[in-house]
Structure formats: C-alpha cells, structure tokens
Motif scaffolding. Structure first.
Motif, PDB file in Angstrom:
ATOM      1  N   SER A  29       2.687   1.737  -3.351  1.00 58.91           N
ATOM      2  CA  SER A  29       1.905   2.030  -4.554  1.00 58.91           C
ATOM      3  C   SER A  29       1.521   3.507  -4.630  1.00 58.91           C
ATOM      4  O   SER A  29       0.921   3.941  -5.602  1.00 58.91           O
ATOM      5  CB  SER A  29       0.655   1.149  -4.613  1.00 58.91           C
ATOM      6  N   LEU A  83       4.368   3.030 -11.075  1.00 59.96           N
ATOM      7  CA  LEU A  83       4.061   2.839  -9.662  1.00 59.96           C
ATOM      8  C   LEU A  83       4.162   1.358  -9.333  1.00 59.96           C
ATOM      9  O   LEU A  83       3.862   0.502 -10.161  1.00 59.96           O
ATOM     10  CB  LEU A  83       2.637   3.302  -9.372  1.00 59.96           C
ATOM     11  N   TYR A  84       4.586   1.065  -8.087  1.00 62.64           N
ATOM     12  CA  TYR A  84       4.500  -0.325  -7.651  1.00 62.64           C
ATOM     13  C   TYR A  84       3.018  -0.696  -7.598  1.00 62.64           C
ATOM     14  O   TYR A  84       2.198   0.076  -7.122  1.00 62.64           O
ATOM     15  CB  TYR A  84       5.120  -0.500  -6.262  1.00 62.64           C
ATOM     16  N   GLN A  85       2.652  -1.843  -8.112  1.00 64.54           N
ATOM     17  CA  GLN A  85       1.252  -2.231  -8.003  1.00 64.54           C
ATOM     18  C   GLN A  85       1.112  -3.570  -7.317  1.00 64.54           C
ATOM     19  O   GLN A  85       1.844  -4.506  -7.590  1.00 64.54           O
ATOM     20  CB  GLN A  85       0.555  -2.236  -9.368  1.00 64.54           C
ATOM     21  N   ILE A  86       0.165  -3.618  -6.367  1.00 70.00           N
ATOM     22  CA  ILE A  86      -0.169  -4.883  -5.733  1.00 70.00           C
ATOM     23  C   ILE A  86      -0.926  -5.696  -6.777  1.00 70.00           C
ATOM     24  O   ILE A  86      -1.897  -5.202  -7.350  1.00 70.00           O
ATOM     25  CB  ILE A  86      -1.060  -4.646  -4.487  1.00 70.00           C
ATOM     26  N   PRO A  87      -0.483  -6.925  -7.075  1.00 67.78           N
ATOM     27  CA  PRO A  87      -1.188  -7.685  -8.105  1.00 67.78           C
ATOM     28  C   PRO A  87      -2.552  -8.172  -7.612  1.00 67.78           C
ATOM     29  O   PRO A  87      -2.834  -8.155  -6.414  1.00 67.78           O
ATOM     30  CB  PRO A  87      -0.250  -8.868  -8.374  1.00 67.78           C
ATOM     31  N   GLY A  88      -3.384  -8.591  -8.557  1.00 64.36           N
ATOM     32  CA  GLY A  88      -4.642  -9.257  -8.210  1.00 64.36           C
ATOM     33  C   GLY A  88      -5.725  -8.335  -7.697  1.00 64.36           C
ATOM     34  O   GLY A  88      -5.625  -7.111  -7.798  1.00 64.36           O
ATOM     35  N   SER A  89      -6.786  -8.908  -7.154  1.00 61.37           N
ATOM     36  CA  SER A  89      -7.952  -8.172  -6.673  1.00 61.37           C
ATOM     37  C   SER A  89      -8.227  -8.542  -5.217  1.00 61.37           C
ATOM     38  O   SER A  89      -7.779  -9.581  -4.747  1.00 61.37           O
ATOM     39  CB  SER A  89      -9.190  -8.546  -7.486  1.00 61.37           C
ATOM     40  N   PRO A  90      -9.016  -7.664  -4.531  1.00 57.76           N
ATOM     41  CA  PRO A  90      -9.394  -7.988  -3.153  1.00 57.76           C
ATOM     42  C   PRO A  90     -10.075  -9.353  -3.079  1.00 57.76           C
ATOM     43  O   PRO A  90     -10.696  -9.789  -4.043  1.00 57.76           O
ATOM     44  CB  PRO A  90     -10.365  -6.865  -2.785  1.00 57.76           C
ATOM     45  N   LEU A 105       0.839  -1.208   0.000  1.00 59.15           N
ATOM     46  CA  LEU A 105       0.000   0.000   0.000  1.00 59.15           C
ATOM     47  C   LEU A 105       0.871   1.253   0.000  1.00 59.15           C
ATOM     48  O   LEU A 105       0.632   2.185  -0.768  1.00 59.15           O
ATOM     49  CB  LEU A 105      -0.889   0.035   1.242  1.00 59.15           C
ATOM     50  N   ARG A 125      -2.037 -12.640  -3.218  1.00 56.81           N
ATOM     51  CA  ARG A 125      -1.545 -11.443  -3.905  1.00 56.81           C
ATOM     52  C   ARG A 125      -0.137 -11.087  -3.449  1.00 56.81           C
ATOM     53  O   ARG A 125       0.384 -10.040  -3.833  1.00 56.81           O
ATOM     54  CB  ARG A 125      -2.483 -10.256  -3.618  1.00 56.81           C
TER      55      ARG A 125
END
Lengths: 337, 303
Positions: free
Chosen positions: A257, A269-276, A254, A291
């Motif tokens: 990102s 930007l760093y992105q957290i992969p996937g979805s909640p 978090l 994730r």
C-alpha cells in the motif's frame, strides 16, 4: 543471548463496552545488541505490551492476565514497584511519542535530567553537571550548558524530543525502548534522531526496541522486524527476508500500500480492505482474516501458531496459508485471459 | 498547466501578534506567511510541504479566507476574493472546502453523521426534505460508506470511516477546490492508502482541484502534479513533482528529500546534507526565479 524474553503475555482492559483483548499470549525475545522494529496500527498491542512489562499500564482498566518478562535474569512482572522504578530510566531507557506531556513543564530540563541521573548513578557535583552537559551535547542540542536552565516550553518540538532521548539514554541503558518517538517530528528532525540512535548503538552497543508504524524507519534502523496485529505477532524475522519475501498477507498488504519510489507508475495504490479489528469482539481465528483476500476457511476459525518459514533463520509467520503460492496462482490467473 | 487555474494566489501575507499586551509591552510581529504565490489548475493537485510552523496550514486557511490575509490576492475562477465582504464571499464558499487532519474533532459528536454531511446543503439552501436524504445517501456511496450508516453517531465509526464522512461533507456542495490539511496523517497505515485512493477517485469523477498539505513526501509524490516547499513562511521552491524530485535546487528541499525513510532495507542511505533552518531564514524580499521551465527557486541560495 536474549536480553529480554517475553513469555505468554496476555493483557486485557475492562471497558463499559466489554473486555478488550489487547495482547494475546505474546511470546518473543530480543537479543543483546539487537534492534527490533515493532510495526502495527491501533489495536495491535504494540504499545500496550511495552507499558505492561514496564509496570506503566494503568490497572484498572488494564489487567495483566498472565505473562513473564525476563530481563537479564529478573522477571519484570514479578518485581515490586520499587525495584521496577530502579530499572526504569536506568537499565531500561524509555522515549515516548509526546515530549510535551512526558516532560514536566514547571521544572527546568536540567532538573529533570538530574533527577534521572541522581536516582540511577552515583554522580554528584561537578561530574553530574558535566554528564548533563555531555548528554545534551550528544543528542545535538546547541549551547547545552545554557539550555540546562531552560524550561520545556523554550524548546522546539524536535529539541524537546532530543531532551527525551537524552533522558532515555542518560544512564547508558542496556535496553532503549522508543514508542513512536519520531512520529510527531518533521522528517528532517526524524532523520537526525535516527542517525543519533545509530551512533548510540555503535558507541554503547545498546539494545533497542523501536515501535513505529513507518516501514521506512524500520528498514533504516532495525535488524529484526516484528509485525503485530490484533494483539498478536503476525510475522517476524530479519528485515531483508520480511521486506523482500513477506509471508503474512498483512505484511504484504502494508508493503504494497506504500507508493512506489520513483516516478509514479501505479494508477491506484493497493489498499487493504476494511478497518482495524474491534478488540472487544475479536474475530475467533486469525485476527486479520476478515480483511484478508487470501483467507481460508481455517483462518476464520482457528488462530494460527507462529511457525518457521523461508530460508532465513528467525523468519516466522502466523498464517495457515502459503502466501508465495497464493500470489503465484493469482498472477497466473491474471495472465491467462 | 493545460487547464485554466481554479485558484490563483499572489503575494499572500499573514502575520500574527503586534500591538501591545495588557501591561503595555510591545508584542512581536510574526510573519506566518510571506509573499506566497501559486496557481492550481482545474482538476490538479498541488502538494504543499515543509516543516511544522513553516506556514502550510496558514496558507491553506488564508487561501480559503477562513482567515483574512493581510495582503495579497486570491482569485477563484477569475474572481478576486480579497475585496469581498463576508456576504459577498458566501456564494464562493460553496465552491471551496477544507478537510482537516483529525477526523474526529472535525465531527460534531452529538449530530448524526447523515445530518452532518447534509448540513452544508441546508445552510446554502440547495436541498431539503426527501431529496436531501437522497443526495446524502448518494454522497455516502460516493465516499464508500453504506448509506444505512446515516443515522449513526461519530463515535460508532473508525478513524478511516470518520475521514470519509468529513470528505462526504466537503464534497456535498460540489466544490471545485479543496484544501486538505494533513488528511491522512492521523490515520492507521492500512487505512491511508484507502483515503488516498478516494481522493484520486473523487478528482477523476468530480474534476476537483486539491491543495494537499502534507509532510509524507512519498504520498505527495504519488498524489500531486505539483509540489511547493515552504520554509519559514515562504515558498522556497516550486515545480512539477518529478522535476523537483529529480533536480531539487534549494538546499532545504534537498535535505527534506534526503530525509525520507525508504521502506527497503537494501537501499543505501543517502548522505544527509546538514541544513540549519535558523541560519537559513529566507529573506523577505528575495524573489522566486525560474531556473528551468515551470521550476521556481527562491533567489537566495540557488544551487
């Protein structure tokens, strides 16, 4: 001393798609005078657990499976509706996200303020009126006396949210709970509301639970941050160590990102992969594991307990891995070609 | 600006109200946007920021002629759009698209998402049959979705995936210019970076220009080469992004920048200069003046 202590709170929803595990064995406490920032996204359980302990959760479809919420020696979960009503709006003030749907459109703002005050205080007549004017004045609404006789639609969004805060603060609550209270507002109005909350804490020593998705707001306002995901606490602690030395891969993701402050230095930007996660079918282990690029085999299998971490007392993480070691190993790997 | 402009907006106006009610009372005229002018170069991004009700979304819609402006000129790659009729506009609509804030209400709940993404290609007669299927699959891959999802319905997707579907539809006709109206505001925090990166990747690959309407100023700083600040229907300041962050001249811009919460508990909060919007409505006649190269400020309160 803890003003609020939540023990083993588990909340589920019965939906056509199956049981949604919204809050899973939640345990935490809030000290008197503390400001707790709760961060999370949809499905994290950050809003649902608050509704549950205030007796505001629609049941059905909601179901409180287990749990206690001790507020000043009383278990909120065991109180009658009547007793709970006398606490809500009195000792515990609440501000929710959408002021238009929280205010009654056919009653004047004054009438709605009066309702809270007459229910929870002994004020009458001139003293009551004076308190109403004072409250609108405290939250920075110009011409408070004239504004009392106006209806919610005559207020702008920011002014309506101030009215909600005035109602939330009306009886000098010992605990103020705000759920995304400034999310719908412009940044300039948000800044004024945050200043106002700081002032109220300073003047009355109010304990605050501020639920938000905005890390910036938490950094400005909170003493303690609690990061939630999949109905569980992923990390918790004083704001400085958690922001500077996060131990959960979710907190780290978090923070990473967010764009750097200052001139643009990163290309991406760093992105957290996937979805909640889908909480009707939650992952068996650490909810963030699917994730998490650092997840170990154990993360996928077993839910990690919250454990002490770092040097600062109160800093806790629910993780099987050691994030600083993993990050150090990763940067070493990047440096050696 | 090194590239030629894809969009040139001059003196755009749009007001609502006026006329009379059923009972014959006069309705007040509200000037939603007033004398709005800017340019966006090919492949660049202009961030449009300001409080709610300042006219950001109206500007976006008026530029695309989804709503006819009352006055002013909009040129797309040199062609004046304001004088064209609906039929005349249609070929230009292909090249200019819009992405909305709420990715769910923009989708048709009863239409399979593959058909939804391919619909503009059918409407404009660009593609049909199996080549349409191939093109839609390609679009899905471009926005990071598995083409096997084409036969699913919107409710089967998360918020971030839905926004990807909307983006796929918006780029289907290979537009040169996209208006994105708060496209990440409704998304979960962990998803916002994914969508911002997608916007960047598509800009790099397809040479898109964006008008990025937002209230998250830190994302605007990251994504946009230019920033315009709106207040009560007027642009009060416009400059290259780093210029405006380093040296804001209009008091409203200053109060806006000081209000951004910074995710660092050690940061000392700047004093927030009070700014009363109601007392500082920009006059309708004041001109923008150039205070530094490419840095424009409304000439009523330059500091």
């Amino acid at each position: 001393m803890a003003l609020l202590e939540i023990k083993n709170l588990t909340v589920e929803f019965d939906t056509p798609g199956g049981v949604v595990h919204a809050v899973n064995d939640l345990n935490y406490s809030v000290e008197a005078g503390e400001t707790l920032g709760v961060v999370g996204e949809s499905g994290s359980g950050k809003s649902v657990h608050i509704l549950a302990l205030l007796g505001l959760l629609p049941c059905p479809p909601g179901r409180i499976v287990s749990g206690e919420a001790w507020f000043d020696g009383r278990n909120l979960m065991a109180l009658s509706d009547r007793d709970l009503r006398s606490i809500r709006g009195g000792e515990i003030g609440m501000v929710f996200q959408d002021p238009m749907s929280s205010l009654n459109p056919v009653l004047t703002v004054g009438r709605q303020l009066k309702e809270v005050l007459t229910r929870h205080t002994n004020l009458t007549g001139r003293a009551l009126k004076a308190r109403m004017v004072e409250l609108l004045d405290i939250v920075g609404i110009p011409h408070p006396e004239a504004r009392l006789s106006q209806y919610p639609h005559e207020f702008s969004g920011g002014m309506r949210q101030r009215v909600m805060i005035a109602i939330g603060m009306a009886c000098n609550p010992r605990l103020l709970i705000a759920d995304e209270a400034t999310t719908a507002l412009d940044v300039t109005v948000q800044a004024q509301i945050l200043d106002l909350v700081r002032q109220l804490k300073h003047d009355f020593g109010t304990t605050v639970i501020w639920i938000t998705h905005d890390m910036g707001v938490v950094a400005e306002l909170a003493d303690t941050i609690q990061v939630m995901y999949g109905g569980r606490i992923m990390e918790r602690g004083p704001v400085r160590p958690v922001f500077h030395d996060p131990r959960s891969a979710y907190t780290w993701g978090l923070l990473n990102s967010l764009p750097d402050e200052g001139a643009r230095t990163q290309r991406r930007l760093y992105q957290i992969p996937g979805s909640p996660p889908d909480m009707s079918n939650p992952p068996p282990g650490d909810p963030f594991a699917p994730r998490n690029p650092f997840a170990t085999e154990r993360c996928h299998r077993e839910v990690p307990p919250l454990r002490d971490v770092g040097n600062m007392p109160g800093h806790k993480v629910a993780a099987w891995y050691d994030l600083p070691a993993l990050l150090a190993a990763q940067s070493e790997k990047e440096q050696t070609p | 600006m090194t590239q030629p402009p894809v969009i040139e907006v001059n003196g755009l106006m749009r007001s609502y109200g006026g006329g009379r009610t059923l009972l014959g009372r006069e309705k007040p005229v509200i000037h939603a946007i007033n004398d709005v002018s800017f340019q966006i170069a090919e492949g660049e991004t202009l961030g449009l920021v300001g409080e709610s009700g300042s006219g950001k979304s109206t500007t976006g819609r008026a530029v695309l002629h989804l709503e006819r402006p009352d006055a002013g000129s909009v040129r797309f790659r040199g062609t004046e759009l304001s004088t064209l009729g609906q039929q005349g506009l249609k070929p230009y609509r292909k090249h200019m698209q819009m992405i909305f804030q709420d990715p769910y209400s923009a989708l048709n709940p009863r239409m399979k998402v593959g058909r939804f993404v391919g619909e503009p290609l059918v409407v404009h007669g660009v593609d049909s049959g199996s080549s349409l299927q191939d093109r839609v699959a390609e679009l899905f891959k471009l926005v990071g979705l598995d083409p096997s999802f084409m036969s699913r319905y919107p409710h089967e997707f998360s918020g971030g995936q839905r926004q990807r579907i909307n983006i796929a539809r918006a780029i289907a006709l290979q537009p040169g210019f996209i208006v994105a109206d708060e496209p990440i505001t409704a998304l979960d925090v962990s998803i916002q970076a994914q969508i911002v990166n997608l916007f960047q990747d598509l800009q790099d690959q397809l040479g898109l220009a964006y008008l990025f309407i937002a209230h998250d100023l830190s994302m605007v700083r990251y994504l946009c080469q230019w920033v315009a600040v709106m207040l009560r229907g007027r642009i009060v300041e416009m400059a290259p992004t780093e210029q405006i962050f380093a040296d804001p001249r209009h008091p409203y811009t200053r109060s806006l920048l000081a209000a951004i919460p910074v995710p660092d508990p050690d940061r000392v909060r700047p004093d927030r200069p009070p700014f009363d919007v109601a007392a500082n409505v920009p006059p309708r006649e004041a001109p923008l003046i150039e205070v530094a190269p490419d840095h424009f400020v409304l000439d009523h309160q330059v500091q």
